[in-house]
Scaffold this motif. Structure first.
Motif, PDB file in Angstrom:
ATOM      1  N   PHE A 151      38.447  42.725  45.769  1.00  0.00           N
ATOM      2  CA  PHE A 151      38.028  42.852  44.091  1.00  0.00           C
ATOM      3  C   PHE A 151      36.846  44.061  44.000  1.00  0.00           C
ATOM      4  N   ALA A 152      36.021  43.812  44.951  1.00  0.00           N
ATOM      5  CA  ALA A 152      34.699  44.770  44.862  1.00  0.00           C
ATOM      6  C   ALA A 152      34.878  46.366  45.140  1.00  0.00           C
ATOM      7  N   GLU A 153      35.870  46.418  46.172  1.00  0.00           N
ATOM      8  CA  GLU A 153      36.408  47.724  46.648  1.00  0.00           C
ATOM      9  C   GLU A 153      37.095  48.273  45.575  1.00  0.00           C
ATOM     10  N   ALA A 154      37.987  47.784  44.766  1.00  0.00           N
ATOM     11  CA  ALA A 154      38.974  48.352  43.702  1.00  0.00           C
ATOM     12  C   ALA A 154      38.001  48.315  42.445  1.00  0.00           C
ATOM     13  N   GLY A 155      36.788  47.635  42.341  1.00  0.00           N
ATOM     14  CA  GLY A 155      36.086  47.824  41.042  1.00  0.00           C
ATOM     15  C   GLY A 155      36.747  46.715  40.164  1.00  0.00           C
ATOM     16  N   ILE A 156      37.201  45.857  40.587  1.00  0.00           N
ATOM     17  CA  ILE A 156      37.680  44.768  39.553  1.00  0.00           C
ATOM     18  C   ILE A 156      36.822  43.703  39.483  1.00  0.00           C
ATOM     19  N   PRO A 157      36.384  43.134  37.978  1.00  0.00           N
ATOM     20  CA  PRO A 157      35.688  42.346  38.009  1.00  0.00           C
ATOM     21  C   PRO A 157      36.260  40.841  38.419  1.00  0.00           C
ATOM     22  N   ALA A 158      35.189  39.797  38.717  1.00  0.00           N
ATOM     23  CA  ALA A 158      35.912  38.739  39.023  1.00  0.00           C
ATOM     24  C   ALA A 158      36.778  37.950  38.032  1.00  0.00           C
ATOM     25  N   PRO A 159      37.898  37.332  38.474  1.00  0.00           N
ATOM     26  CA  PRO A 159      38.853  36.744  37.559  1.00  0.00           C
ATOM     27  C   PRO A 159      37.895  35.510  36.780  1.00  0.00           C
ATOM     28  N   THR A 160      38.229  35.335  35.693  1.00  0.00           N
ATOM     29  CA  THR A 160      37.759  34.329  34.862  1.00  0.00           C
ATOM     30  C   THR A 160      39.076  33.423  34.385  1.00  0.00           C
ATOM     31  N   ARG A 161      40.090  34.229  33.910  1.00  0.00           N
ATOM     32  CA  ARG A 161      41.330  33.405  33.280  1.00  0.00           C
ATOM     33  C   ARG A 161      42.507  33.979  33.947  1.00  0.00           C
ATOM     34  N   TYR A 162      43.600  33.264  33.807  1.00  0.00           N
ATOM     35  CA  TYR A 162      44.850  33.551  34.531  1.00  0.00           C
ATOM     36  C   TYR A 162      45.372  34.950  33.941  1.00  0.00           C
ATOM     37  N   ALA A 163      44.941  35.488  32.801  1.00  0.00           N
ATOM     38  CA  ALA A 163      45.485  36.509  32.169  1.00  0.00           C
ATOM     39  C   ALA A 163      44.713  37.666  33.108  1.00  0.00           C
ATOM     40  N   ASP A 164      43.486  37.674  33.717  1.00  0.00           N
ATOM     41  CA  ASP A 164      42.878  38.840  34.405  1.00  0.00           C
ATOM     42  C   ASP A 164      43.844  39.226  35.583  1.00  0.00           C
ATOM     43  N   LEU A 165      44.672  38.280  36.008  1.00  0.00           N
ATOM     44  CA  LEU A 165      45.529  38.653  37.001  1.00  0.00           C
ATOM     45  C   LEU A 165      46.585  39.752  36.634  1.00  0.00           C
ATOM     46  N   ALA A 166      46.577  39.993  35.389  1.00  0.00           N
ATOM     47  CA  ALA A 166      47.656  41.161  34.909  1.00  0.00           C
ATOM     48  C   ALA A 166      46.992  42.362  35.019  1.00  0.00           C
ATOM     49  N   ASN A 167      45.905  42.616  35.549  1.00  0.00           N
ATOM     50  CA  ASN A 167      45.077  43.919  35.713  1.00  0.00           C
ATOM     51  C   ASN A 167      46.012  44.747  36.643  1.00  0.00           C
ATOM     52  N   PRO A 168      46.201  45.967  35.977  1.00  0.00           N
ATOM     53  CA  PRO A 168      47.139  47.171  36.662  1.00  0.00           C
ATOM     54  C   PRO A 168      46.721  47.341  38.324  1.00  0.00           C
ATOM     55  N   LYS A 169      45.328  47.084  38.430  1.00  0.00           N
ATOM     56  CA  LYS A 169      44.934  47.437  39.798  1.00  0.00           C
ATOM     57  C   LYS A 169      45.131  46.269  40.781  1.00  0.00           C
ATOM     58  N   LEU A 170      45.806  45.250  40.447  1.00  0.00           N
ATOM     59  CA  LEU A 170      46.161  44.217  41.081  1.00  0.00           C
ATOM     60  C   LEU A 170      47.700  43.953  41.330  1.00  0.00           C
ATOM     61  N   LYS A 171      48.302  45.097  40.681  1.00  0.00           N
ATOM     62  CA  LYS A 171      49.893  45.233  40.901  1.00  0.00           C
ATOM     63  C   LYS A 171      50.323  45.153  42.369  1.00  0.00           C
ATOM     64  N   GLY A 172      51.202  44.159  42.738  1.00  0.00           N
ATOM     65  CA  GLY A 172      51.661  44.076  43.914  1.00  0.00           C
ATOM     66  C   GLY A 172      50.984  43.118  44.831  1.00  0.00           C
ATOM     67  N   LYS A 173      49.762  42.822  44.446  1.00  0.00           N
ATOM     68  CA  LYS A 173      48.733  42.112  45.247  1.00  0.00           C
ATOM     69  C   LYS A 173      48.457  40.516  44.572  1.00  0.00           C
ATOM     70  N   VAL A 174      49.277  40.037  43.911  1.00  0.00           N
ATOM     71  CA  VAL A 174      49.243  38.831  43.196  1.00  0.00           C
ATOM     72  C   VAL A 174      50.325  37.936  43.606  1.00  0.00           C
ATOM     73  N   SER A 175      50.178  36.659  43.960  1.00  0.00           N
ATOM     74  CA  SER A 175      50.953  35.474  44.384  1.00  0.00           C
ATOM     75  C   SER A 175      50.626  34.276  43.226  1.00  0.00           C
ATOM     76  N   LEU A 176      51.825  34.045  42.692  1.00  0.00           N
ATOM     77  CA  LEU A 176      51.592  32.464  42.016  1.00  0.00           C
ATOM     78  C   LEU A 176      52.588  31.549  42.736  1.00  0.00           C
ATOM     79  N   PRO A 177      52.328  30.251  42.402  1.00  0.00           N
ATOM     80  CA  PRO A 177      53.093  29.289  43.066  1.00  0.00           C
ATOM     81  C   PRO A 177      54.576  29.298  42.879  1.00  0.00           C
ATOM     82  N   ASP A 178      55.412  29.092  43.383  1.00  0.00           N
ATOM     83  CA  ASP A 178      56.721  28.731  42.982  1.00  0.00           C
ATOM     84  C   ASP A 178      57.093  27.575  42.331  1.00  0.00           C
ATOM     85  N   ILE A 179      58.091  27.482  41.620  1.00  0.00           N
ATOM     86  CA  ILE A 179      58.167  26.128  40.842  1.00  0.00           C
ATOM     87  C   ILE A 179      58.204  25.031  41.973  1.00  0.00           C
TER      88      ILE A 179
END
Lengths: 282, 278, 353
Positions: free
Chosen positions: C146-174
C-alpha cells in the motif's frame, strides 16, 4: 460364439446398473418433489423444479459454460495427450519407461495440492510470469486464478495423465510394420502419423475424447479452486444448491439436467462417428 | 524390417510436445518437492524456498500416516473390484451383438459425469436407507468407502478397454495377417497381450481415482477411517501446514518406488508394451 | 515470547489443577463412553485432541472426530434424518444455526452442567447453542505494498475499489467462512443490510476482485506471495503471516459499530446416543486451556473472560479486539433477517453477470 460374450457382459452390467440406480435414485427422485428445505420434500409429484430451471436463464447459462469449458479442455487434452502417447509408444527402451513412469507418478498427488503448486508457478513473481516478461511477451503479469483459461487448465490436469495412458495403450496396438511399410513407400513421418496411425486409432481417440469430456462435465475440485468463485459451472452450482442452499430438490433436478445433456451429447457423437465409420461403437 | 527414421523437424516437434506436456504434468509436483524442504511454523508456502531443512518430515502428524495406509488399502481393493467388473464388461460390450450397445456403454460411463458432490450425498442417503432397512450401516465405514470408489473408478477400466478393443477389432485381420497367425492363435497370442496395456492403464487409473478422490469421499469418511486426500483437504481448509508438502513428497517417492519395483520384478515394459504389435 | 511461554505453562497447570480439584469430576465418570464430535479437520482437530479429548480420556471416555466443513457436516445430518445422527456434538458457525434449528436438529443443552459458562458473556449462549470462538472480520491488507503504491490505508470496503488495487483484491466466496460477514458488512456500508444485500452485491461488482477465496491456505499463500494486497478476511491472517509479509487489519464501520464478528458454536444434536457427555465436552471447550489454545494455536479469538484477559496482556495480539467493550463494539449479524439460500442465489447471479 456370440452368445458367450452376452453372458460375460451380464453380471457386470447387472452390478453396475444396481449400483447406479441404488445410489442415485433416492437423490434424483427429489427432483420431482417440491423442496421444503433441509432435505424434506412435499410428497406430491410435480415438475416444479424443472420449471424453475427452464424459466431462469441463469441455469442454462451455467450449463452452456460447463459444456464450453469441458469442450475446450477435451480439445486441449487431445492435442497434447495423443502426440505425447504416440511419441512414447514409438520410443524404444528405457526412455519410454521413464516417460510412462513420470505420467503415473504425476497422478498420485491430489489436485488440491497441485492447485497450490499452480498458484505459485503462475504467481506474479513466479517462474512463468518471470520468463514471459523477460522474453518481452507480456507487459503485465498474467494469472490463472479466477479465469476461464485457468479452469480449462485445471480440468486438463484432471484428465491429461489418464488420456496419455489411454492413448498409449491404443497406439501400441497399431502394428509398427504398417507404419514402416508406409515409410518405405516414401511417406514422411508426419504423413504416416496422419494417414496411418490417426485413422487406425480414431475409435480409441473418440472413446477417449468422450471420456475426457464426460469427466470434465462432472469436474468440481479444480474448477472450484482455480475458478476462485468466478467460473460457476453446473457442478459448482449444484454443490452450492445442495450444500449452501440445502435445496435438494433443485440440486437433484440440476443433476438430472447435467446427466441428460451429457448422455445426449454422447449419443449424438456416437451417431455422428458411426456415420463416419460404419459399425463403430464408441 | 526397415527401421522408422526420424527427420530433424519431426524430432524437434516431438521434443516440443513432450516438453510442454511434462512441464504441465510435473511442474506443480516439482514445486511441492522443492518447497517441502523449507519449513517454517507458518501458514503459507514460499517459492523459491528460503532455506533447506528436513524438519517438515520429522513433524508429519500420525493422522497423515494413518490416512495414507487407509487410502492404500481402499485403493487396492477398489482397483481389484473395478477390474473384476470392468474387464468382462468391456470385452462383453465390444464382442457381443447385444442390441443397444451405446446405451449400455452410457450406463457404464454414467458415474463419470455425475458431479462428485451428488454421488457423495447420494451414497450417504443410500447407506442410511440401507441401514434403516437392514440394520447394517455403511456410513463412515471402510466397506462403504470402497463401494463408492468402485462406483467412481469402474468407468475408467471399462472406458480404457473399450477404446483398446475397438481399435483392435477393426484391425484384427491386419494384425493377424502381419503376424501370419491363425484365427485361434490370434486370440491367445494377439488379443490378450494387446489388452494388457489397456488393463494396466485402466487398473492404474482406478487406483489413482480412489487414491486422489476428494469431493465424494468427504461425505463418506468416518471417525475411524479418513482417506489421505480428504485429510489433506481438511488441513488445507482450516490452515496450511508445511507438513502437507512433506507427506505429499513422500507419496510421490513411494509411487516412484512402486513403479521401480514393478519394473524390476515384472518388467513394466512387459505390462505396457505388447509383444504382438511390433 | 519467553514470558508468554511461562504464561501458557502456568495456564496449563492451572487447568489441570482445576480439573483435579473440581468436585464433579470423579475419576472414570465416563468409563466406556464414546462421544462423536463433528468438527473441522487439520490443525484444529489436533488442538481439540490435545485440549479437550485428552481431558475426556482422563475421565474414562473417548472422543471420535467426524471431520468436515460445517455445511458438509450438516448434509450428513440431513441424510441421517430420522435415524441415529452421525455425531453427538457439532461445531458449527452462526450462519448455519437458523437452518439447524428449523430442521429440528438441535437438542436442549443443560447449562447448569457447564460451570465454565459463567466465564462467558450472556449474549454468547442460550440453551440451544454455546459460542466457543469468534473471528474478527475486516480488511486485511499488505502495509508495504500500500505504501509503495501510495494508497492510503483502507477504512471502508469501498476503498478496495481503488484502481491502483486492480487485480490485487480478494473477497470471500459465498462458500467461504468469511462470506456472511463480508456480504453483510458491505451491504450496510452501501446502504442496505441483512434484509437487503443488493447494494452489497453492487459494491462487490464495483470492487471487481481478482478472485473470491474459499480456502484460507490459498488466500494466505496469495497474500504471502504478494499476488493479493488486500482481502476481506479475518484478523487471524495477520498473525499467521507474521514474518513473511507485514499485514494489518482495518475494521470498517458497520451500522454504527466497527468490524464484523463471525461466531463459532457448539450444539448438541437431537437423538444423539451419548448426549449425557455433551455438556462435559462443551464445558471443556470453554476451559481456560482450550480457550487460550484457540488463539495461540488456532488463530481464532476465544470467548471466555479469563482467557481474553490473559491474552490482552500479550502485545503480540494487539491487533485484535480482546476487551469486552471492544467486542461489544463489533457488529454481530442479525441472522433472523438472513436468508442464506436467497443470498446464494443472488450472489451466483450477480457474479455471473
Amino acid at each position: 460364439m456370440k452368445a458367450r460374450w452376452d453372458i460375460v457382459l451380464l453380471p457386470p452390467l447387472a452390478l453396475s446398473v444396481l449400483l447406479l440406480l441404488a445410489s442415485q435414485i433416492i437423490f434424483l427422485k427429489g427432483s420431482l418433489h417440491r423442496d421444503l428445505g433441509m432435505g424434506q420434500f412435499d410428497p406430491a409429484v410435480g415438475l416444479h423444479n424443472f420449471i424453475e430451471i427452464f424459466t431462469d436463464s441463469y441455469f442454462v447459462q451455467s450449463l452452456g459454460l460447463s459444456i464450453g469449458v469441458s469442450a475446450m479442455a477435451t480439445v486441449l487434452t487431445l492435442l497434447i495427450a495423443f502426440p505425447v502417447a504416440y511419441v512414447i509408444a514409438r520410443t524404444d527402451g528405457r526412455l519410454s519407461i521413464v516417460l510412462l513412469s513420470a505420467v503415473v507418478v504425476s497422478s498420485f498427488i491430489t489436485i488440491v495440492i497441485k492447485v497450490l503448486g499452480l498458484m505459485m508457478i503462475f504467481s506474479s513473481n513466479g517462474p512463468v510470469n518471470g520468463a514471459l516478461m523477460a522474453l518481452g511477451l507480456i507487459e503485465r503479469p498474467i494469472t490463472i486464478i479466477g479465469t476461464l483459461p485457468g479452469v480449462v487448465l485445471g480440468l486438463m490436469y484432471y484428465t491429461l495423465g489418464f488420456a496419455i495412458l489411454l492413448f498409449y495403450s491404443v497406439i501400441v496396438t497399431v502394428p509398427r510394420s504398417l507404419e514402416e511399410a508406409a515409410q518405405v513407400h516414401g511417406a514422411s513421418r508426419w504423413q504416416v502419423f496422419r494417414q496411418v496411425v490417426l485413422p487406425l486409432c480414431l475409435p480409441g481417440v473418440a472413446a477417449g475424447g468422450l471420456m475426457i469430456f464426460n469427466v470434465s462435465m462432472g469436474g468440481f475440485s479444480s474448477t472450484a479452486l482455480i475458478g476462485a468463485g468466478k467460473v460457476l459451472t453446473l457442478p459448482v452450482v449444484i454443490q452450492r444448491t445442495v450444500l449452501l442452499e440445502t435445496n435438494y430438490g433443485l440440486g437433484a433436478a440440476l443433476a438430472v439436467l447435467l446427466l441428460t445433456v451429457v448422455i445426449v451429447i454422447n449419443g449424438c457423437s456416437v451417431a455422428l462417428l458411426a456415420r463416419a465409420r460404419r459399425g463403430m461403437l464408441v | 524390417m526397415a527401421k522408422l527414421h526420424h527427420r530433424t523437424p519431426e524430432r524437434i516437434a516431438a521434443a516440443l510436445v513432450l516438453a510442454v506436456a511434462y512441464t504441465v504434468l510435473l511442474g506443480p509436483i516439482l514445486f511441492v518437492i522443492v518447497s517441502s524442504f523449507d519449513y517454517g511454523q507458518r501458514a503459507y508456502v514460499v517459492f523459491p524456498p528460503e532455506r533447506f531443512t528436513l524438519e517438515s518430515y520429522w513433524r508429519i502428524p500420525d493422522r497423515y500416516w494413518d490416512a495414507l495406509w487407509n487410502s492404500l488399502r481402499i485403493a487396492g481393493l477398489c482397483t481389484l473390484a473395478s477390474c473384476l467388473i470392468g474387464i468382462p464388461a468391456a470385452i462383453g460390450i465390444v464382442r457381443s451383438n447385444i442390441p443397444g450397445k451405446a446405451a449400455i456403454l452410457a450406463v457404464f460411463r454414467a458415474p463419470m459425469q455425475i458431479p462428485a458432490v451428488v454421488s457423495g450425498v447420494a451414497f450417504l442417503q443410500l447407506y442410511y436407507a440401507l441401514g434403516a432397512a437392514t440394520g447394517w450401516y455403511a456410513v463412515g465405514s471402510f466397506t462403504g468407502m470402497v463401494i463408492a470408489h468402485v462406483f467412481a473408478a469402474t468407468p475408467y477400466v471399462v472406458g480404457t478397454l473399450v477404446g483398446v478393443l475397438q481399435r483392435f477389432d477393426q484391425t484384427v485381420e491386419e494384425a493377424a495377417l502381419v503376424l501370419g497367425a491363425s484365427r485361434l492363435g490370434t486370440l491367445w497370442q494377439v488379443t490378450l497381450p494387446m489388452l494388457k496395456p489397456g488393463i494396466f492403464a485402466g487398473a492404474l487409473y482406478a487406483f489413482m481415482i480412489s487414491f486422489s478422490e476428494v469431493p465424494m469421499s468427504v461425505f463418506l469418511a468416518g471417525s475411524h477411517q479418513v482417506t489421505f486426500p480428504v485429510e489433506v483437504f481438511h488441513s488445507m481448509q482450516f490452515d496450511f501446514e508445511p507438513t502437507i508438502l512433506a507427506i505429499s513428497t513422500i507419496v510421490t517417492v513411494l509411487s516412484l518406488v512402486v513403479v521401480w519395483a514393478v519394473q524390476r520384478v515384472v518388467g513394466l515394459d512387459k505390462f505396457v508394451k505388447t509383444g504382438a504389435a511390433d | 515470547m519467553q514470558s508468554f511461554k511461562r504464561l501458557m505453562g502456568g495456564l496449563g497447570a492451572a487447568a489441570i489443577a482445576l480439573a483435579l480439584t473440581a468436585g464433579t469430576a470423579a475419576a472414570g465418570q465416563f468409563d466406556g463412553v464414546t462421544v462423536r464430535i463433528g468438527t473441522f479437520g487439520g490443525k484444529w482437530r489436533d488442538i481439540v485432541e490435545a485440549n479437550v479429548a485428552k481431558a475426556f480420556e482422563a475421565e474414562g471416555g473417548k472422543i471420535e472426530f467426524v471431520l468436515g466443513q460445517p455445511a458438509n457436516n450438516m448434509a450428513k445430518l440431513i441424510a441421517a434424518r430420522g435415524q441415529e445422527p452421525p455425531f453427538d456434538v457439532l461445531e458449527t458457525m452462526d450462519n448455519l444455526l437458523p437452518q439447524l434449528a428449523a430442521g429440528g436438529f438441535l437438542d436442549t443443552i443443560d447449562l447448569t452442567k457447564i460451570p465454565n459458562i459463567a466465564k462467558v458473556d450472556k449474549a454468547f449462549y442460550d440453551d440451544k447453542k454455546v459460542m466457543v470462538w469468534i473471528t474478527q472480520e475486516g480488511i486485511v491488507y499488505n502495509k508495504a505494498k500500500f505504501a509503495e503504491a501510495g494508497i492510503p490505508a483502507p477504512t471502508r470496503y469501498a476503498d478496495l475499489a481503488n484502481p491502483k488495487l486492480k487485480g490485487k483484491v480478494s473477497l470471500p466466496d459465498i462458500s467461504a467462512g468469511g462470506a456472511m460477514p463480508a456480504i453483510v458488512g458491505m451491504s450496510h456500508e452501501a446502504g442496505g443490510g441483512e434484509a437487503d444485500i443488493g447494494p452489497g452485491l453492487e459494491l462487490v461488482k464495483t470492487i471487481g476482485p481478482a478472485s473470491f477465496w474459499s480456502s484460507s491456505s490459498n488466500l494466505q499463500t496469495q497474500l504471502a506471495s504478494g499476488d493479493v494486497w488486500a482481502a476481506a478476511a479475518q484478523a487471524g491472517n495477520v498473525q499467521r503471516l507474521k514474518g513473511q509479509v507485514d499485514l494489518a487489519i482495518a475494521f470498517p464501520p458497520v451500522a454504527g459499530k466497527s468490524g464484523v464478528l463471525k461466531q463459532g458454536y457448539l450444539v448438541k444434536i437431537k437423538g444423539a446416543k451419548n448426549a449425557a457427555a455433551a455438556e462435559w465436552i462443551i464445558n471443556a471447550f470453554l476451559s481456560d486451556q482450550m480457550q487460550v489454545a484457540t488463539l495461540t494455536a488456532g488463530g481464532q479469538v476465544p470467548v471466555s473472560g479469563p482467557a481474553l484477559a490473559k491474552l490482552r496482556e500479550n502485545p503480540d495480539y494487539g491487533f485484535l479486539r480482546l476487551s469486552p467493550d471492544q467486542l461489544a463494539g463489533m457488529y454481530s449479524i442479525d441472522f433472523g433477517k438472513v436468508n442464506e439460500a436467497a443470498y446464494v442465489q443472488k450472489w451466483n447471479r450477480s457474479i455471473t453477470r
